[in-house]
Design a protein around this motif. Structure first.
Motif, mmCIF file in Angstrom:
data_model
loop_
_atom_site.group_PDB
_atom_site.id
_atom_site.type_symbol
_atom_site.label_atom_id
_atom_site.label_comp_id
_atom_site.label_asym_id
_atom_site.label_seq_id
_atom_site.Cartn_x
_atom_site.Cartn_y
_atom_site.Cartn_z
ATOM 1 N N GLY A 389 34.024 67.448 105.533
ATOM 2 C CA GLY A 389 34.259 68.407 106.608
ATOM 3 C C GLY A 389 35.237 69.467 106.168
ATOM 4 O O GLY A 389 35.612 69.568 104.996
ATOM 5 N N TYR A 390 35.695 70.245 107.123
ATOM 6 C CA TYR A 390 36.608 71.352 106.835
ATOM 7 C C TYR A 390 37.868 70.876 106.127
ATOM 8 O O TYR A 390 38.339 71.501 105.188
ATOM 9 C CB TYR A 390 36.980 72.051 108.143
ATOM 10 N N ALA A 391 38.442 69.768 106.603
ATOM 11 C CA ALA A 391 39.713 69.297 106.033
ATOM 12 C C ALA A 391 39.550 68.846 104.591
ATOM 13 O O ALA A 391 40.483 68.929 103.800
ATOM 14 C CB ALA A 391 40.284 68.160 106.879
ATOM 15 N N GLN A 392 38.342 68.354 104.222
ATOM 16 C CA GLN A 392 38.116 67.931 102.848
ATOM 17 C C GLN A 392 37.850 69.125 101.938
ATOM 18 O O GLN A 392 38.228 69.121 100.774
ATOM 19 C CB GLN A 392 36.917 66.965 102.777
ATOM 20 N N ILE A 393 37.219 70.157 102.473
ATOM 21 C CA ILE A 393 36.858 71.322 101.661
ATOM 22 C C ILE A 393 38.017 72.301 101.535
ATOM 23 O O ILE A 393 38.296 72.821 100.457
ATOM 24 C CB ILE A 393 35.620 72.014 102.260
ATOM 25 N N TYR A 394 38.718 72.534 102.646
ATOM 26 C CA TYR A 394 39.793 73.527 102.629
ATOM 27 C C TYR A 394 41.181 72.905 102.558
ATOM 28 O O TYR A 394 42.168 73.618 102.443
ATOM 29 C CB TYR A 394 39.694 74.418 103.878
ATOM 30 N N GLY A 395 41.258 71.587 102.647
ATOM 31 C CA GLY A 395 42.546 70.921 102.554
ATOM 32 C C GLY A 395 42.595 70.000 101.358
ATOM 33 O O GLY A 395 41.824 70.128 100.402
#
Length: 459
Positions: A389-395
């Protein structure tokens, strides 16, 4: 962005686009075209070249392959490789379908080699030119919280873009705040609550064409879930419940089943090799299960390849993984680095416990601890947990819970089939970026363990 930076960025982008498209055009006109487009050659050449340009530029923008100043040289080269590599592969597939047979792949591979060399030389030269002719922007941080050390530490990695010269508490700004903002080219509002004065400052920065950054509040992210409704002559915005759309969820579930079955077939050799390696090393169990929370707080058991020693969490105590953790086995270090330890979660997706795209399901102890600290953390439970998800890709793995929440809410409020496809492509890139798996520091690991144990005691 000032005019010098804009011109430099545009020249850099145009240069690499012409180079990569040029190499493809050469192999198209010299080899593949004449052997494939026997009739209407000019139409075939033109359509194929236009299709390649569209796909390559679209993927380049998606992977940020043209953002030479924002990323390391190695990541820029890899982003370029993904952009032209996928485009080359798609067009090679087109050639095979037109011929109804396999075509010689060697000229294509030689083209990829030339494109990769061009990307490497371009990245090295463009990075040096950027560092030479672009000065970092003098940056002011206006903060609404007392501690900004962790935030400034992250910004130091971008010191060639943003040079933090001063940090001013929001409450310390006087009536003459305009004079305090004027000397700076970039202004960052860090965790500043919404107010009339904040809105005035944002508008003043925009009027002055300053580079303006804001850490969004949760309510501001939730506004992304609203869509315009022109029912009357007064503008209205209606909240869209994206996570509850029937046809979207039905298609998502069907595609999860199909993709999971295909993934199990394709990765079955990896399953076999990893299982044997784990067994050989310490004779312990191959898989590791752990209770996690998903939609509406439902608890399920997530499945992973075991990458730590048996009974790594003594007595069931929560001990988050940290950088250089001695509990990780030799096989574990390899499969973690390659992200292979997460593969068994395909079974969770097939069972319906998880989806391919969504917030990562958290441990029960973490959900309780984080929700106590940030009540809005429960908003993540509006959807099923996902593989990525977003947190894995951008975090990163050690991104703090509040930032993870903000990233995940952005996905929840904007989710769509197109966004899922975008995340699929970005996941391909993130699999090869080691920084995103950076563990917690020993200090932060101890803090999380303590928070979780306290939550258990109070139950």
């Amino acid at each position: 962005m000032n005019s010098k930076k804009f011109v430099l960025a545009m020249v850099s982008k145009v240069t690499i686009v012409l180079l990569e498209i040029g190499f493809f055009a050469i192999v198209l006109f010299q080899y593949y075209g004449p052997t494939i487009f026997s009739n209407m050659e000019s139409v075939g050449f033109t359509v194929t070249l236009l299709l390649y340009i569209i796909v390559y530029i679209a993927l380049g923008n998606l992977f940020r392959a043209f953002k030479i100043a924002d990323y390391s040289i190695a990541e820029t080269i890899f982003s370029q490789l993904l952009a032209f590599g996928i485009a080359d592969l798609l067009l090679y597939g087109e050639f095979c379908m037109i011929r109804h047979n396999y075509v010689n792949i060697v000229p294509g591979l030689l083209t990829v080699g030339c494109q990769l060399l061009a990307a490497a030389l371009w990245a090295l030269l463009a990075k040096r030119m950027t560092m030479l002719f672009s000065k970092p922007e003098k940056t002011l941080i206006i903060t609404g919280v007392p501690d900004t050390r962790d935030f400034i530490r992250k910004l130091r990695k971008l010191k060639y873009i943003l040079w933090v010269e001063k940090v001013i508490p929001y409450d310390a700004l006087g009536l003459e705040w305009k004079k305090q903002l004027d000397p700076y080219e970039a202004v960052i509002f860090y965790e500043v609550e919404g107010s009339t004065r904040r809105a005035e400052m944002l508008w003043y920065c925009m009027q002055g064409r300053k580079s303006l950054y804001v850490t969004p509040r949760l309510e501001e992210i939730e506004m992304q879930g609203f869509g315009a409704r022109h029912l009357i002559d007064t503008p209205l915005m209606k909240y869209e419940y994206h996570s509850e759309r029937f046809w979207y969820n039905l298609f998502k579930r069907l595609s999860d089943i199909v993709v999971s079955l295909l993934a199990l077939i394709v990765t079955s050799p990896i399953f076999l090799i990893v299982s044997i390696a784990i067994k050989i090393e310490d004779r312990g169990p191959v898989f590791f299960t752990q209770k996690r929370c998903t939609k509406n707080g439902r608890i399920f058991e997530i499945i992973k390849f075991r990458s730590m020693v048996v009974d790594a969490e003594q007595g069931g105590n929560v001990i988050p993984c940290r950088s250089g953790d001695p509990r990780i086995t030799r096989v574990g270090r390899v499969i973690r680095k390659l992200r292979v330890d997460e593969l068994p979660q395909i079974l969770n997706v097939l069972k319906g416990d998880m989806v391919r795209f969504g917030p990562r399901p958290e441990r029960i102890e973490h959900v309780e601890a984080y929700t106590k600290e940030i009540p809005e953390f429960a908003f993540r439970l509006r959807v099923k947990g996902g593989l990525t998800g977003y947190a894995q890709i951008y975090g990163k793995y050690n991104t703090n819970p509040y930032d993870k929440l903000r990233l995940d809410l952005q996905y929840i409020e904007k989710q769509s089939l197109m966004l899922d496809f975008k995340l699929l492509l970005l996941t391909i890139k993130i699999l090869f970026v080691p920084e995103s798996t950076e563990g917690f520091t020993e200090e932060r690991s101890a803090e999380i363990g303590k928070e979780s144990r306290e939550a258990e005691k109070k139950e």
